[in-house]
Design an enzyme around this catalytic site. Sequence first.
Site, PDB file in Angstrom:
ATOM      1  N   HIS A  17      -7.872  -5.284  -0.801  1.00  0.00           N
ATOM      2  CA  HIS A  17      -6.547  -4.712  -0.234  1.00  0.00           C
ATOM      3  C   HIS A  17      -6.506  -5.206   0.992  1.00  0.00           C
ATOM      4  O   HIS A  17      -6.914  -5.326   1.644  1.00  0.00           O
ATOM      5  CB  HIS A  17      -6.976  -3.124  -0.330  1.00  0.00           C
ATOM      6  CG  HIS A  17      -5.681  -2.428  -0.118  1.00  0.00           C
ATOM      7  ND1 HIS A  17      -4.914  -2.002  -1.191  1.00  0.00           N
ATOM      8  CD2 HIS A  17      -5.401  -1.533   0.908  1.00  0.00           C
ATOM      9  CE1 HIS A  17      -3.944  -1.149  -0.788  1.00  0.00           C
ATOM     10  NE2 HIS A  17      -4.097  -1.080   0.544  1.00  0.00           N
ATOM     11  N   SER A  22       0.828  -1.328   0.092  1.00  0.00           N
ATOM     12  CA  SER A  22       0.145   0.052   0.225  1.00  0.00           C
ATOM     13  C   SER A  22       0.719   1.140   0.033  1.00  0.00           C
ATOM     14  O   SER A  22       1.973   1.297  -0.909  1.00  0.00           O
ATOM     15  CB  SER A  22      -0.972  -0.183   1.091  1.00  0.00           C
ATOM     16  OG  SER A  22      -2.128   0.781   0.995  1.00  0.00           O
ATOM     17  N   ASP A  80      -9.387  -4.830  -5.042  1.00  0.00           N
ATOM     18  CA  ASP A  80      -8.951  -3.510  -4.566  1.00  0.00           C
ATOM     19  C   ASP A  80      -9.159  -2.340  -5.435  1.00  0.00           C
ATOM     20  O   ASP A  80      -8.869  -2.316  -6.585  1.00  0.00           O
ATOM     21  CB  ASP A  80      -7.310  -3.812  -4.719  1.00  0.00           C
ATOM     22  CG  ASP A  80      -6.688  -2.648  -4.050  1.00  0.00           C
ATOM     23  OD1 ASP A  80      -6.970  -1.479  -3.745  1.00  0.00           O
ATOM     24  OD2 ASP A  80      -5.405  -2.740  -3.674  1.00  0.00           O
TER      25      ASP A  80
END
Length: 340
Positions: A314, A183, A284
């Site tokens: 995610h 991320s 995601d």
Amino acid sequence: MTTSLNSHSPQPTSSWALLPWRTWISLKLLTKMTDAACRPNGTINRRLLSFFDYKSSATPSAPYKGVTTSDVTVDPARNLWFRLFVPTTTSSSSSSSLPVVVFFHGGGFSFLSPDTFAYDAVCRKFSRRIPAVVVSVNYRLSPEHGYPCQYDDGLDVLKFLDQNSDALPEVADRSRCFLAGDSAGANLAHHVAVRACRERFRIVKAVGLISIQPFFGGEERTESETRLEGAPLVSVTRTDWMWKAFLPVGSSRDHEAVNVGGPNAVDISGLEYPATVVFVGGLDPLQDWQRRYCEWLRKSGKEAKLIEYPTMVHAFYVFPELPESNHLISQVKDFVASLV
């Protein structure tokens, strides 16, 4: 090269519902927690966060799950430190030295740390399974510390490793470094890699980059951002808040930190940028930006491999109850082995 771990096309809403109940509840709680902590004025209620951010202590003298850990200070003035993970045993086929993985945690540049339970656990697993010496960096967080503090911290850790031979155990081969992150941490790994290409290190060399569901974006609303608006953790509303907290005042999301292949992109074609693997989840909302990142690397003449998990959300890999989590760890191991 693109690899898919599942051939069917998922239906987003129903697929979220098919996640194990433990994963689903954890995602809902994490989302509620971050929403409650993010104030409308752009600040964060860190006291509230502290009640939910369960910490793991270092284990320097007693190995846990085959790995010892210790915390190393780089600069106390800015609370820059890293958690060091060293496997206690390696396979008989392993060489006498181990690669070094410099890892940057996720959290939208605003949350979490290397001693957060989930990141301590996943870095411990990386260290044992690859095997590798893992350096998990505690960088400064926004909005208290915005761009480019996080990138400065990441590069300074590489400089520290280069200049201090005793910072890592003798088994660590600093000439075989991998930058890694998930991320926002994957965004950080990219920008640190670009900066590192312009530095003259004595020993440290980044030979690979592990980009797990990187946090990129832009002014455009992509198809996946619109289609998956109700997704946990990284809905458009949440990511807009995070970018605003991170970027200089008045910046748009086409800033070079956000839209790396966009109108303000940095030209990396002439840089010795490391070979990269990019992991993408089909549930995601950031997936379109992640694929564009991989394609931009290729167009810039860099080696980039895309691995897709069509039914994953995610941050899926931090949930050990998901079989895909262990599969990703195995693929990271294979990627590292291919370059060392």
